[in-house]
Design an enzyme around this catalytic site. Structure first.
Site, PDB file in Angstrom:
ATOM      1  N   GLY A  44      -9.195 -25.676 -25.495  1.00 24.65           N
ATOM      2  CA  GLY A  44      -9.987 -24.315 -25.203  1.00 24.65           C
ATOM      3  C   GLY A  44     -10.789 -24.885 -23.951  1.00 24.65           C
ATOM      4  CD  GLN A  49     -16.039 -26.219 -21.778  1.00 25.82           C
ATOM      5  OE1 GLN A  49     -15.349 -25.204 -22.367  1.00 25.82           O
ATOM      6  NE2 GLN A  49     -16.062 -27.420 -22.067  1.00 25.82           N
ATOM      7  CB  CYS A  95     -16.903 -30.828 -26.054  1.00 26.08           C
ATOM      8  SG  CYS A  95     -17.359 -29.327 -24.958  1.00 26.08           S
ATOM      9  CG  LEU A  96     -12.076 -30.349 -22.232  1.00 32.22           C
ATOM     10  CD1 LEU A  96     -11.266 -29.132 -21.625  1.00 32.22           C
ATOM     11  CD2 LEU A  96     -11.083 -31.464 -22.476  1.00 32.22           C
ATOM     12  CG  HIS A 137     -15.867 -25.750 -29.401  1.00 32.07           C
ATOM     13  ND1 HIS A 137     -16.209 -27.144 -29.621  1.00 32.07           N
ATOM     14  CD2 HIS A 137     -15.991 -25.822 -27.805  1.00 32.07           C
ATOM     15  CE1 HIS A 137     -16.498 -27.967 -28.600  1.00 32.07           C
ATOM     16  NE2 HIS A 137     -16.304 -27.119 -27.528  1.00 32.07           N
ATOM     17  CD  GLU A 138     -13.298 -23.562 -26.165  1.00 27.96           C
ATOM     18  OE1 GLU A 138     -13.153 -24.614 -26.599  1.00 27.96           O
ATOM     19  OE2 GLU A 138     -14.255 -23.464 -25.050  1.00 27.96           O
ATOM     20  CG  HIS A 141     -18.693 -24.179 -24.266  1.00 27.80           C
ATOM     21  ND1 HIS A 141     -19.146 -25.165 -23.995  1.00 27.80           N
ATOM     22  CD2 HIS A 141     -17.729 -24.622 -24.752  1.00 27.80           C
ATOM     23  CE1 HIS A 141     -18.885 -26.076 -24.107  1.00 27.80           C
ATOM     24  NE2 HIS A 141     -17.760 -25.744 -24.669  1.00 27.80           N
TER      25      HIS A 141
END
Ligand SMILES: O=C(O)C[C@@H](Cc1ccccc1)[C@H](O)SCc1ccccc1
Ligand SMILES: [Zn+2]
Length: 171
Positions: A44, A49, A95-96, A137-138, A141
């Protein structure tokens, strides 16, 4: 490939703004986000991000390279959760933007999401399992929330201190 911002970074805490028009520029951004996500690799990626404060995200929980399975790319524009299940699910999230740290996060097991697709058409998605976790989760963000904000302050601060030190060493 687009640069992925990592915590701690005030940009990641900002609230993203709705997409006004699903035009060629948005479609180009989505293509670039998919390319960046697959290269990470990740399942994702939210626009914030990569430094873009727009309410859009890309997901592919199947991903590429899985033997046999076809990738299932999904782009959600201006997503809104319209229903959550009564029961929860726990998943060890990464998480990236929080490289190399993972933590168990509890979230509703199933969600229903209303969004605009890549053609600007209103869609509704019912998700469970990893897709449900990833969508939530996304979408966090988009409101400046990281999975770290769902764990204890003690663990969150330990991780942020470590990431800050690594940033200083890298700069
Ligand atoms: O938002 C991101 O930074 C990508 C996240 C997506 C994710 C959402 C929920 C639970 C786990 C991950 C990951 O970094 S993508 C890398 C990854 C892939 C599979 C499982 C865990 C982490
Ligand atoms: Zn993330």
């Amino acid at each position: 490939l687009l640069p992925i911002y990592t915590a701690p970074d005030p940009l990641l805490k900002t609230i993203s703004k709705p997409v006004e028009k699903v035009d060629a520029e948005i479609r180009k951004l989505i293509d670039d986000m998919f390319e960046t996500m697959y290269a990470a690799p990740g399942i994702g990626l939210a626009a914030i991000q990569v430094g873009v404060q727009k309410r859009l995200l890309v997901i592919d929980v199947v991903g590429k390279g899985q033997e046999g399975e076809e990738p299932q790319p999904l782009a959600l524009i201006n997503p809104e959760i319209t229903w959550v299940s009564d029961h929860d699910a726990t998943y060890e999230e990464g998480c990236l933007s929080v490289p190399e740290h993972y933590a168990d996060v509890v979230r509703p097991a199933e969600v229903e999401v209303s969004y605009l697709d890549i053609d600007g058409k209103q869609q509704t998605l019912r998700a469970d399992g990893l897709l449900s976790t990833c969508v939530q989760h996304e979408m966090d963000h988009l409101d400046g929330i990281l999975f770290l904000d769902h764990i204890s302050a003690l663990k969150r601060n330990m991780i942020l201190r470590k990431l800050l030190k690594q940033k200083k060493l890298a700069s």
